[in-house]
Design a protein around this motif. Structure first.
Motif, short mmCIF file in Angstrom:
data_model
loop_
_atom_site.label_atom_id
_atom_site.label_comp_id
_atom_site.label_asym_id
_atom_site.label_seq_id
_atom_site.Cartn_x
_atom_site.Cartn_y
_atom_site.Cartn_z
N VAL A 1 0.28 -8.81 11.03
CA VAL A 1 0.38 -7.47 11.61
C VAL A 1 1.33 -7.53 12.80
O VAL A 1 1.18 -8.38 13.68
CB VAL A 1 -1.00 -6.95 12.04
CG1 VAL A 1 -0.87 -5.56 12.65
CG2 VAL A 1 -1.96 -6.91 10.85
N VAL B 1 -7.01 -2.65 11.65
CA VAL B 1 -7.12 -4.12 11.57
C VAL B 1 -8.58 -4.53 11.59
O VAL B 1 -9.00 -5.42 10.83
CB VAL B 1 -6.34 -4.78 12.72
CG1 VAL B 1 -6.55 -6.30 12.70
CG2 VAL B 1 -4.84 -4.47 12.61
N THR C 1 3.13 -6.16 8.09
CA THR C 1 2.94 -4.72 8.11
C THR C 1 2.73 -4.19 9.52
O THR C 1 2.28 -4.93 10.41
CB THR C 1 1.72 -4.34 7.23
OG1 THR C 1 1.49 -2.92 7.31
CG2 THR C 1 0.46 -5.06 7.69
N ASN C 2 3.03 -2.90 9.71
CA ASN C 2 2.69 -2.27 10.97
C ASN C 2 1.25 -1.77 10.99
O ASN C 2 0.77 -1.27 12.01
CB ASN C 2 3.67 -1.14 11.31
CG ASN C 2 3.73 -0.05 10.24
OD1 ASN C 2 2.72 0.38 9.70
ND2 ASN C 2 4.94 0.41 9.94
N ALA C 3 0.57 -1.87 9.84
CA ALA C 3 -0.87 -1.59 9.71
C ALA C 3 -1.24 -0.12 9.89
O ALA C 3 -2.42 0.22 9.89
CB ALA C 3 -1.71 -2.46 10.66
#
Length: 389
Positions: A155, A181, A132-134
């Motif tokens: 991430v 994060v 994911t790009n978070a």
């Protein structure tokens, strides 16, 4: 095929509304893994097992427009998995599968009805694996839930500074991603050690990011990361050619110098990192760091990618063909998993004459001299980068 026959009976029970108990699900998944690993070790053509890991194309969209990704140029498509296909994979695969990815192309947090799909994972004891790009991992409740269900979170962050990251990851904010994060990691660390999913990072090296690689590893360690995968930029648009690190000797030397510095930082931090090989430069001495380690294929025995319209796809290799379609054939996933094409691919993948796209697969490293794979090298290195988020 006694185990697959038993799984068919489990599927019929699920279709009648009876989900196996957590204890039964644990045993089904454990036996499925044992059978799959044995079939892989022996290069069997037919598996008395199902995949241990699946990727489901629930969505192919992304909320960012990174200039190194096809999505930034209007080449992305908005495919969503048809509900009958989704229900079929839940009924037939979830009782045995351990891990599920929600997307192979795009941002998985944009999966439609993601809350319901997470509930299905919880009901069947399935773990989520997410690249994911978070940017959408917001809120205390969501991060706490993701921490509970996660099997592996990866991430994707490019660059170690806000200035670099924000210019590359168009639509994202470096400080917000870092905060997301940290929030997730807070809930991850509250879990018992045996329930904490690993936290990995992906980063792409290019002209704009290569000098920041050593500091990126320090950032990953500070964020609680346990492993980093470093990848070269893939050229999708000619306008990015100047960012490629293989464009000339000067760029190659810069890349090699930064990679060597990053290796030293990784050792200092005791951080696990997958680095690409150093570039070979004419006239300079070659070392083991210029060569890839041998890697066996595990996809054909352990993994399955499922397209939104029922296609059964063998791996994440770009342009790979489908090995079947459960909607068009009206066959089960188990039947397609052991069809003639799968059997041929398994029979040939580690020999001198691999089938079709397997000949040029970048995931299987063969002997450059004989074209064979050294089967005595049993260790495989699972990839953390199956999606471009």
């Amino acid at each position: 095929m006694a185990f697959l026959d038993g799984l068919q009976e489990v599927t019929e029970r699920v279709r009648r509304g009876s989900i196996p108990s957590p204890e039964e699900l644990r045993e089904l998944k454990a036996q499925n893994r044992r059978n799959a690993e044995e079939a892989e070790r022996e290069d069997r053509e037919v598996c008395d097992s199902l995949p241990t890991w699946i990727n489901t194309t629930n969505s192919t969209v992304c909320n960012l427009r990174c200039d190194f990704c096809n999505q930034a140029y209007g080449k992305g498509v908005d495919w969503r998995m048809e509900e009958p296909i989704y229900q079929k994979l839940v009924e037939e695969l979830y009782p045995a599968v351990e891990t599920v990815q929600l997307s192979a192309y795009g941002e998985p947090m944009m999966t439609p009805q993601i809350g319901e799909k997470l509930k299905d994972m919880e009901r069947f004891g399935v773990r989520l694996e997410m690249v994911t790009n978070a940017t959408l991992m917001k809120g205390e409740a969501l991060c706490a839930r993701l921490a509970r269900i996660m099997g592996l979170l990866t991430v994707s962050i490019d660059g170690a500074t806000a200035r670099t990251f924000n210019a590359i990851r168009v639509g994202a904010d470096f400080d917000e991603v870092v905060a997301n994060v940290r929030r997730y990691n807070k809930y991850r660390m509250e879990l018992p050690p045996e329930r904490r999913a690993p936290l990995h990072f992906n980063t792409i090296i290019m002209g704009r990011t290569i000098r920041e690689l050593p500091n990126f590893l320090r950032l990953a360690k500070d964020l609680g990361g346990e492993h980093v995968t470093v990848m070269h930029l893939v050229l999708f648009e000619e306008g990015l050619r100047d960012d490629m690190l293989n464009k000339d000797v000067v760029s190659k030397r810069l890349a090699n110098d930064c990679l060597l510095k990053a290796r030293s930082v990784a050792q200092e931090l005791q951080l696990s990192v997958n680095f690409p090989p150093l570039f070979r430069i004419e006239g300079e001495e070659e070392t083991p760091l210029h060569r890839k380690e041998p890697i066996r294929c595990w996809f054909l025995w352990q993994r399955m990618y499922i397209g939104p319209f029922g296609h059964v796809i063998p791996c994440c290799l770009s342009g790979i063909h489908a090995n079947g379609n459960v909607a068009e054939s009206r066959r089960s996933f188990a039947q397609e998993w052991n069809n003639d094409l799968y059997r041929e691919m398994r029979r040939r993948v580690h020999g001198k004459d691999p089938y079709g796209p397997c000949k040029t697969c970048y995931l299987v490293n063969r002997s450059p001299d004989t074209g064979e794979f050294d089967k005595t090298h049993a260790e495989t290195q699972p990839l953390a980068a199956d999606t471009p988020s």
